[in-house]
Design a protein around this motif. Structure first.
Motif, PDB file in Angstrom:
ATOM      1  N   ASN A   1      86.145  42.075 -40.054  1.00  0.00           N
ATOM      2  CA  ASN A   1      86.884  41.547 -38.810  1.00  0.00           C
ATOM      3  C   ASN A   1      85.634  41.606 -37.909  1.00  0.00           C
ATOM      4  O   ASN A   1      84.474  41.827 -37.974  1.00  0.00           O
ATOM      5  CB  ASN A   1      88.075  42.206 -38.584  1.00  0.00           C
ATOM      6  CG  ASN A   1      89.250  41.827 -39.400  1.00  0.00           C
ATOM      7  OD1 ASN A   1      89.720  40.856 -39.358  1.00  0.00           O
ATOM      8  ND2 ASN A   1      89.558  42.910 -40.296  1.00  0.00           N
ATOM      9  N   SER A   2      85.979  41.519 -36.487  1.00  0.00           N
ATOM     10  CA  SER A   2      85.203  41.500 -35.187  1.00  0.00           C
ATOM     11  C   SER A   2      85.515  42.604 -34.580  1.00  0.00           C
ATOM     12  O   SER A   2      85.722  42.748 -33.436  1.00  0.00           O
ATOM     13  CB  SER A   2      85.008  40.190 -34.635  1.00  0.00           C
ATOM     14  OG  SER A   2      84.738  39.226 -35.484  1.00  0.00           O
TER      15      SER A   2
ATOM     16  N   ASN B   1      82.321  45.166 -39.664  1.00  0.00           N
ATOM     17  CA  ASN B   1      82.828  45.208 -38.054  1.00  0.00           C
ATOM     18  C   ASN B   1      81.795  45.323 -37.395  1.00  0.00           C
ATOM     19  O   ASN B   1      80.600  45.226 -37.661  1.00  0.00           O
ATOM     20  CB  ASN B   1      84.161  46.152 -38.113  1.00  0.00           C
ATOM     21  CG  ASN B   1      85.495  45.430 -38.557  1.00  0.00           C
ATOM     22  OD1 ASN B   1      86.019  44.482 -38.181  1.00  0.00           O
ATOM     23  ND2 ASN B   1      85.918  46.250 -39.710  1.00  0.00           N
TER      24      ASN B   1
ATOM     25  N   GLU C   1      89.986  39.887 -44.500  1.00  0.00           N
ATOM     26  CA  GLU C   1      89.424  39.299 -43.427  1.00  0.00           C
ATOM     27  C   GLU C   1      90.762  38.712 -42.614  1.00  0.00           C
ATOM     28  O   GLU C   1      91.331  37.823 -43.199  1.00  0.00           O
ATOM     29  CB  GLU C   1      88.598  38.300 -43.763  1.00  0.00           C
ATOM     30  CG  GLU C   1      88.010  37.362 -42.446  1.00  0.00           C
ATOM     31  CD  GLU C   1      86.673  36.551 -42.888  1.00  0.00           C
ATOM     32  OE1 GLU C   1      86.373  35.855 -42.039  1.00  0.00           O
ATOM     33  OE2 GLU C   1      86.469  36.439 -44.038  1.00  0.00           O
ATOM     34  N   ASN C   2      90.946  39.033 -41.443  1.00  0.00           N
ATOM     35  CA  ASN C   2      92.031  38.498 -40.463  1.00  0.00           C
ATOM     36  C   ASN C   2      91.575  38.107 -39.170  1.00  0.00           C
ATOM     37  O   ASN C   2      92.436  37.654 -38.569  1.00  0.00           O
ATOM     38  CB  ASN C   2      93.102  39.741 -40.583  1.00  0.00           C
ATOM     39  CG  ASN C   2      93.666  40.260 -41.692  1.00  0.00           C
ATOM     40  OD1 ASN C   2      94.083  39.666 -42.468  1.00  0.00           O
ATOM     41  ND2 ASN C   2      93.488  41.503 -41.999  1.00  0.00           N
ATOM     42  N   ASN C   3      90.355  38.111 -38.992  1.00  0.00           N
ATOM     43  CA  ASN C   3      89.770  37.559 -37.695  1.00  0.00           C
ATOM     44  C   ASN C   3      90.265  38.508 -36.617  1.00  0.00           C
ATOM     45  O   ASN C   3      90.632  37.868 -35.613  1.00  0.00           O
ATOM     46  CB  ASN C   3      90.233  36.089 -37.581  1.00  0.00           C
ATOM     47  CG  ASN C   3      89.481  35.165 -38.441  1.00  0.00           C
ATOM     48  OD1 ASN C   3      88.355  35.583 -38.821  1.00  0.00           O
ATOM     49  ND2 ASN C   3      90.258  34.143 -38.963  1.00  0.00           N
ATOM     50  N   LEU C   4      90.583  39.727 -36.752  1.00  0.00           N
ATOM     51  CA  LEU C   4      90.879  40.845 -35.627  1.00  0.00           C
ATOM     52  C   LEU C   4      89.631  40.961 -34.702  1.00  0.00           C
ATOM     53  O   LEU C   4      88.621  40.848 -35.358  1.00  0.00           O
ATOM     54  CB  LEU C   4      91.385  42.119 -36.464  1.00  0.00           C
ATOM     55  CG  LEU C   4      92.770  41.906 -37.341  1.00  0.00           C
ATOM     56  CD1 LEU C   4      93.148  43.256 -38.062  1.00  0.00           C
ATOM     57  CD2 LEU C   4      93.802  41.275 -36.371  1.00  0.00           C
ATOM     58  N   THR C   5      90.132  41.140 -33.455  1.00  0.00           N
ATOM     59  CA  THR C   5      88.958  41.273 -32.522  1.00  0.00           C
ATOM     60  C   THR C   5      89.470  42.542 -31.554  1.00  0.00           C
ATOM     61  O   THR C   5      90.598  42.822 -31.841  1.00  0.00           O
ATOM     62  CB  THR C   5      88.709  40.072 -31.614  1.00  0.00           C
ATOM     63  OG1 THR C   5      90.041  39.785 -31.076  1.00  0.00           O
ATOM     64  CG2 THR C   5      88.193  38.809 -32.533  1.00  0.00           C
TER      65      THR C   5
ATOM     66  N   LEU D   1      90.759  47.277 -42.349  1.00  0.00           N
ATOM     67  CA  LEU D   1      90.488  46.528 -41.474  1.00  0.00           C
ATOM     68  C   LEU D   1      89.001  45.652 -41.866  1.00  0.00           C
ATOM     69  O   LEU D   1      88.496  45.404 -40.704  1.00  0.00           O
ATOM     70  CB  LEU D   1      90.451  47.040 -39.993  1.00  0.00           C
ATOM     71  CG  LEU D   1      91.641  47.552 -39.625  1.00  0.00           C
ATOM     72  CD1 LEU D   1      91.756  48.467 -38.442  1.00  0.00           C
ATOM     73  CD2 LEU D   1      92.890  46.645 -39.498  1.00  0.00           C
TER      74      LEU D   1
END
Length: 123
Positions: A26-27, A50, A1-5, A23
């Protein structure tokens, strides 16, 4: 989990030296880029948990080194492409918790390396 959007850019297909794409959790939204087909050395494609939408691209069948495909827990639609049956190294296929319709193509069921298949299909 990297909080990627955001969306996965097509340019990721230019990173041909990648071995793993993870990935998960994440979002990330949008469609799975067809340009991933260029990543023929990738052994694991993990895009689960995701907000991905649209169909599973048939071009993933060109990622010939894949051993693990995790696309679970998204909002993917349509059928599983028969081209995934070209992934002769595939061991794990995680597709559950999407809006996919079945059944799983016979080309995928016939993969002799496949050990784990996790699916849920809308009827």
């Amino acid at each position: 989990e990297n909080n990627l959007t955001g969306e996965i850019p097509d340019e990721v297909g230019n990173a041909i030296a990648l071995n793993h794409v993870d990935l998960t959790i994440n979002s990330i939204k949008g469609r799975i880029p067809t340009k991933l087909e260029n990543l023929t050395e990738v052994v694991s494609l993990e895009l689960g948990s995701n907000d991905l939408t649209g169909p599973i691209p048939s071009e993933l069948g060109l990622m010939i080194s894949l051993q693990l495909v995790s696309l679970d827990t998204n909002s993917l639609t349509g059928t599983v492409p028969t081209e995934l049956g070209q992934l002769t190294e595939l061991v794990e296929l995680w597709l559950q918790f999407n809006d996919l319709i079945g059944p799983l193509p016979s080309e995928v069921n016939q993969l002799t390396t496949l050990r784990i298949v996790a699916t849920t299909f809308e009827q």
